[in-house]
Design a protein around this motif. Sequence first.
Motif, PDB file in Angstrom:
ATOM      1  N   PHE A  41       0.815  -1.227   0.000  1.00  0.00           N
ATOM      2  CA  PHE A  41       0.000   0.000   0.000  1.00  0.00           C
ATOM      3  C   PHE A  41       0.843   1.269   0.000  1.00  0.00           C
ATOM      4  CE2 PHE A  41      -2.754  -3.271   1.683  1.00  0.00           C
ATOM      5  CZ  PHE A  41      -3.979  -3.005   1.095  1.00  0.00           C
ATOM      6  N   ILE A  42       2.039   1.197   0.561  1.00  0.00           N
ATOM      7  CA  ILE A  42       2.889   2.395   0.669  1.00  0.00           C
ATOM      8  C   ILE A  42       4.348   1.940   0.607  1.00  0.00           C
ATOM      9  CG2 ILE A  42       2.751   2.354   3.221  1.00  0.00           C
ATOM     10  CD1 ILE A  42       2.896   5.431   3.099  1.00  0.00           C
ATOM     11  N   THR A  43       5.205   2.782   0.042  1.00  0.00           N
ATOM     12  CA  THR A  43       6.590   2.311  -0.158  1.00  0.00           C
ATOM     13  C   THR A  43       7.517   2.769   0.971  1.00  0.00           C
ATOM     14  OG1 THR A  43       7.420   4.234  -1.350  1.00  0.00           O
ATOM     15  CG2 THR A  43       6.251   2.573  -2.661  1.00  0.00           C
ATOM     16  N   PRO A  44       8.574   1.971   1.210  1.00  0.00           N
ATOM     17  CA  PRO A  44       9.581   2.371   2.213  1.00  0.00           C
ATOM     18  C   PRO A  44      10.230   3.695   1.829  1.00  0.00           C
ATOM     19  CG  PRO A  44       9.927   0.096   1.502  1.00  0.00           C
ATOM     20  CD  PRO A  44       8.865   0.655   0.618  1.00  0.00           C
ATOM     21  N   LEU A  45      10.349   3.955   0.530  1.00  0.00           N
ATOM     22  CA  LEU A  45      11.004   5.189   0.085  1.00  0.00           C
ATOM     23  C   LEU A  45      10.222   6.415   0.564  1.00  0.00           C
ATOM     24  CD1 LEU A  45      13.328   6.402  -1.517  1.00  0.00           C
ATOM     25  CD2 LEU A  45      11.903   6.259  -3.576  1.00  0.00           C
ATOM     26  N   THR A  46       8.893   6.360   0.468  1.00  0.00           N
ATOM     27  CA  THR A  46       8.052   7.479   0.938  1.00  0.00           C
ATOM     28  C   THR A  46       8.311   7.739   2.416  1.00  0.00           C
ATOM     29  OG1 THR A  46       6.341   6.765  -0.595  1.00  0.00           O
ATOM     30  CG2 THR A  46       5.647   8.279   1.145  1.00  0.00           C
ATOM     31  N   LEU A  47       8.294   6.665   3.205  1.00  0.00           N
ATOM     32  CA  LEU A  47       8.413   6.817   4.663  1.00  0.00           C
ATOM     33  C   LEU A  47       9.813   7.262   5.055  1.00  0.00           C
ATOM     34  CD1 LEU A  47       6.334   3.645   5.467  1.00  0.00           C
ATOM     35  CD2 LEU A  47       5.622   6.004   5.867  1.00  0.00           C
ATOM     36  N   ALA A  48      10.829   6.702   4.407  1.00  0.00           N
ATOM     37  CA  ALA A  48      12.213   7.089   4.717  1.00  0.00           C
ATOM     38  C   ALA A  48      12.435   8.551   4.326  1.00  0.00           C
ATOM     39  CB  ALA A  48      13.191   6.175   3.988  1.00  0.00           C
ATOM     40  N   SER A  49      11.853   8.978   3.198  1.00  0.00           N
ATOM     41  CA  SER A  49      12.037  10.370   2.761  1.00  0.00           C
ATOM     42  C   SER A  49      11.377  11.332   3.743  1.00  0.00           C
ATOM     43  CB  SER A  49      11.422  10.589   1.374  1.00  0.00           C
ATOM     44  OG  SER A  49      11.930   9.646   0.482  1.00  0.00           O
ATOM     45  N   LEU A  50      10.189  10.979   4.235  1.00  0.00           N
ATOM     46  CA  LEU A  50       9.464  11.884   5.126  1.00  0.00           C
ATOM     47  C   LEU A  50      10.080  11.967   6.511  1.00  0.00           C
ATOM     48  CD1 LEU A  50       5.780  10.977   4.198  1.00  0.00           C
ATOM     49  CD2 LEU A  50       6.970  13.105   3.683  1.00  0.00           C
ATOM     50  N   THR A  51      10.680  10.866   6.967  1.00  0.00           N
ATOM     51  CA  THR A  51      11.191  10.834   8.349  1.00  0.00           C
ATOM     52  C   THR A  51      12.690  11.119   8.422  1.00  0.00           C
ATOM     53  OG1 THR A  51      11.633   8.467   8.170  1.00  0.00           O
ATOM     54  CG2 THR A  51       9.485   9.101   9.069  1.00  0.00           C
ATOM     55  N   GLY A  52      13.382  10.941   7.304  1.00  0.00           N
ATOM     56  CA  GLY A  52      14.849  11.090   7.331  1.00  0.00           C
ATOM     57  C   GLY A  52      15.530   9.937   8.048  1.00  0.00           C
ATOM     58  N   GLU A  53      14.781   8.850   8.276  1.00  0.00           N
ATOM     59  CA  GLU A  53      15.323   7.657   8.943  1.00  0.00           C
ATOM     60  C   GLU A  53      15.084   6.459   8.039  1.00  0.00           C
ATOM     61  OE1 GLU A  53      16.491   7.121  12.326  1.00  0.00           O
ATOM     62  OE2 GLU A  53      16.692   9.304  12.502  1.00  0.00           O
ATOM     63  N   ALA A  54      15.860   5.383   8.249  1.00  0.00           N
ATOM     64  CA  ALA A  54      15.655   4.163   7.458  1.00  0.00           C
ATOM     65  C   ALA A  54      14.263   3.608   7.748  1.00  0.00           C
ATOM     66  CB  ALA A  54      16.706   3.137   7.832  1.00  0.00           C
ATOM     67  N   CYS A  55      13.659   2.976   6.738  1.00  0.00           N
ATOM     68  CA  CYS A  55      12.386   2.272   6.950  1.00  0.00           C
ATOM     69  C   CYS A  55      12.709   0.785   7.071  1.00  0.00           C
ATOM     70  CB  CYS A  55      11.440   2.549   5.779  1.00  0.00           C
ATOM     71  SG  CYS A  55       9.883   1.685   5.917  1.00  0.00           S
ATOM     72  N   TYR A  56      12.178   0.138   8.091  1.00  0.00           N
ATOM     73  CA  TYR A  56      12.530  -1.252   8.385  1.00  0.00           C
ATOM     74  C   TYR A  56      11.412  -2.185   7.933  1.00  0.00           C
ATOM     75  CZ  TYR A  56      16.076   0.938  11.280  1.00  0.00           C
ATOM     76  OH  TYR A  56      17.128   1.689  11.710  1.00  0.00           O
TER      77      TYR A  56
END
Length: 402
Positions: A41-56
């Motif tokens: 439903f949502i990509t790790p890239l979106t979450l990592a970009s928004l938080t500035g942290e790795a997405c696990y």
Amino acid sequence: MKILLGITGGIAAYRAADLARLLTNRGHTVRCVLTEAGARFITPLTLASLTGEACYGANPDHHEWRPSPSVEHIELARWADVVAVVPATANMLGNTANGLANDLLSTVLLATKAPILWAPAMNTAMWEHPAVRANLERLKAFGHTIVEPAEGMLACGEAGAGKLADIERIADAIRAVGSERLGSLRGKQVLVTAGPTREDLDPVRLLTNRSTGEMGIEIARALRDAGAEVHLILGGDMEAPFGIETMRVRTADAMMAACAELWPKMDGCLAAAAVADQRPQAIAAEKVKKADGPEILELVRTEDILLNLGKQKRVGVGGQWLLGFAAESEHHVEYASAKLAKKKLDAVFVNDIASGKAFGHQDNTLTPVTADGPQPPLGPLPKDQLASALVAWWAGRLGSKA
Ligand SMILES: Cc1cc2nc3c(=O)[nH]c(=O)nc-3n(C[C@H](O)[C@H](O)[C@H](O)COP(=O)(O)O)c2cc1C
């Protein structure tokens, strides 16, 4: 705060991106853990970009668990101040309620000692299913917090309960469970009044004031975060904060009655409501028509809530504390000191309304006045930070007296 945001496989997963951004913008460090279904439903890239942290977790590039030389699930479990699963699927609720650990997120959820918060979202029939209800009860019994879904139009086309709660409300709940408690307020029963009162003249007209209730609501939040059991009596239209027992009232008389009922059971009270000093002598049952000549509005005094609470205040061992506000445009300290003595208050927070700051969204300054005289001012700060500063100041004074 270090927030671990678990994102599971529901349509509402896209809204976790907004939450991740909101929390990051508020100064928190946010790390996301995606389930395999969530990653559809949502990509790790979106979450990592928004938080500035790795997405696990699930990541099409790195397979299910990221290759790591360390035990990632334990590291993440220890890292977090709070773990929030948003949105939470029926599947993940069931996993944790039954002690299952079959992917990174479910393993972290068993391994962490941090507070856990769930914001479920699902079809109404799933939400109402006895198995889901039983799992929720188990999670609550483990001490987990649930942010109940809202009612509304769901992605499946049905209307009912199961829609992910409002993002601001979820952020407020995360703040409530993850904040540091303050010893002198922890577990204390505290009454807070907030907002304007409204006195009806007829079915369409009323007397009120410019208070929004924001300051009192932020103080209620800060007291909640400090660990107090807050009972909020609220006038006006603002939304009640998460996790605070709230009684809505309209008039000064209704606020007086609600305060009188609660006060004997309280350890303290902070009265921030802007209560009407007068109300119309009579409320017309029908809309009052225009008439020729001068029109006179007959007003009567309302009861002084603070004065009444002060009269009934317990003193000595197990005594109560009472804090008030004074909105003054001149002779601030003299008026506040007189109010302190007359109403048996422990502190008055003086708001300088001459600058027009007290009733809007701007930064504000409050000067505490106690029996020791005026104290160093708090602020200027936005109302949420000012409320936290006020509560920290009062917790410090209570702590030094204990
Ligand atoms: C299009 C689609 C939408 C879904 N929406 C939800 C949902 O809103 N809530 C829910 O509990 N499950 C939903 N599911 C089912 C979950 O994706 C499924 O139970 C999955 O195994 C959950 O895995 P997870 O909990 O590891 O993320 C949906 C499935 C699909 C295919």
